[in-house]
Design a protein around this motif. Structure first.
Motif, PDB file in Angstrom:
ATOM      1  N   SER A 161      -7.447  -4.403  -4.412  1.00 39.44           N
ATOM      2  CA  SER A 161      -7.000  -5.788  -4.611  1.00 39.44           C
ATOM      3  C   SER A 161      -8.185  -6.739  -4.692  1.00 39.44           C
TER       4      SER A 161
ATOM      5  N   CYS B 169       2.273   1.913  -3.382  1.00 41.31           N
ATOM      6  CA  CYS B 169       1.248   2.453  -4.302  1.00 41.31           C
ATOM      7  C   CYS B 169       0.763   3.830  -3.871  1.00 41.31           C
TER       8      CYS B 169
ATOM      9  N   PHE C  53      -5.884   0.046  -0.665  1.00 37.91           N
ATOM     10  CA  PHE C  53      -5.125  -0.998  -1.339  1.00 37.91           C
ATOM     11  C   PHE C  53      -5.879  -2.331  -1.303  1.00 37.91           C
TER      12      PHE C  53
ATOM     13  N   ALA D  66       0.836  -1.208   0.000  1.00 35.96           N
ATOM     14  CA  ALA D  66       0.000   0.000   0.000  1.00 35.96           C
ATOM     15  C   ALA D  66       0.867   1.253   0.000  1.00 35.96           C
TER      16      ALA D  66
END
Length: 171
Positions: free
Chosen positions: A157, A146, A153, A143
């Motif tokens: 996902s 990103c 996150f 996370a």
């Protein structure tokens, strides 16, 4: 509105009590005399529906009126149509109370206690996943890479995996 004296206020409350007590007496008098027949009505319920259907009743007095209608053979549907504030559900509750020979006072309490089913909350839904400490550390690290929160996150996902599964790419 101008303020009234304590004496006048007490008199108003006493008048209300008398009027409410008198209404139950009048209903009993009407039923005993079958006062709907000279007016050409088949039943108490028919006469009530024509003359007083817009009158909203509450509590015990409503139960008194509804019980009189049931005593005269009225159906739940007829009662619901004739008495303002008594729908099909309330009518069924009052019919049950009447069948069980409850007093109007008890029926008024019985009919206001409603069974209900809790609805699912609207808005966001949650998915719970149990992760080991190492798995959680991996998710947190991903996370961070990103540049999103862990919640965001995980949401991305899960949605990405759901899309892959729906597309038939389950592996």
């Amino acid at each position: 509105m101008a303020r009234i004296s304590k004496k006048r206020a007490e008199a108003l409350w006493d008048d209300l009590r008398s009027a409410l007590e008198l209404s139950e007496e009048k209903i009993a008098e009407i039923v005993k005399a079958r006062a709907w027949e000279p007016l050409g009505y088949e039943s108490f319920a028919d006469c009530w529906a024509d003359k007083l259907s817009g009158l909203r009743l509450y509590g015990e007095i409503r139960a008194v009126v509804v019980f009189q209608m049931f005593d005269g053979g009225a159906s739940v549907s007829e009662v619901s149509s004739a008495v303002s504030g008594v729908g099909p559900v309330e009518g069924k509750r009052l019919k049950t109370a009447h069948t069980k020979k409850m007093s109007p006072k008890s029926a008024a309490v019985f009919s206001t206690v409603r069974q209900h089913t809790r609805k699912a909350p609207s808005g966001r839904r949650f998915v719970r996943a149990e992760l080991s400490p190492d798995e959680l550390a991996t998710v947190k690290s991903a996370a961070e890479l990103c540049d999103v929160s862990v919640d965001e996150f995980v949401k991305r996902s899960v949605l990405r995996e759901a899309a892959v599964a729906e597309a038939g790419y389950v592996g």
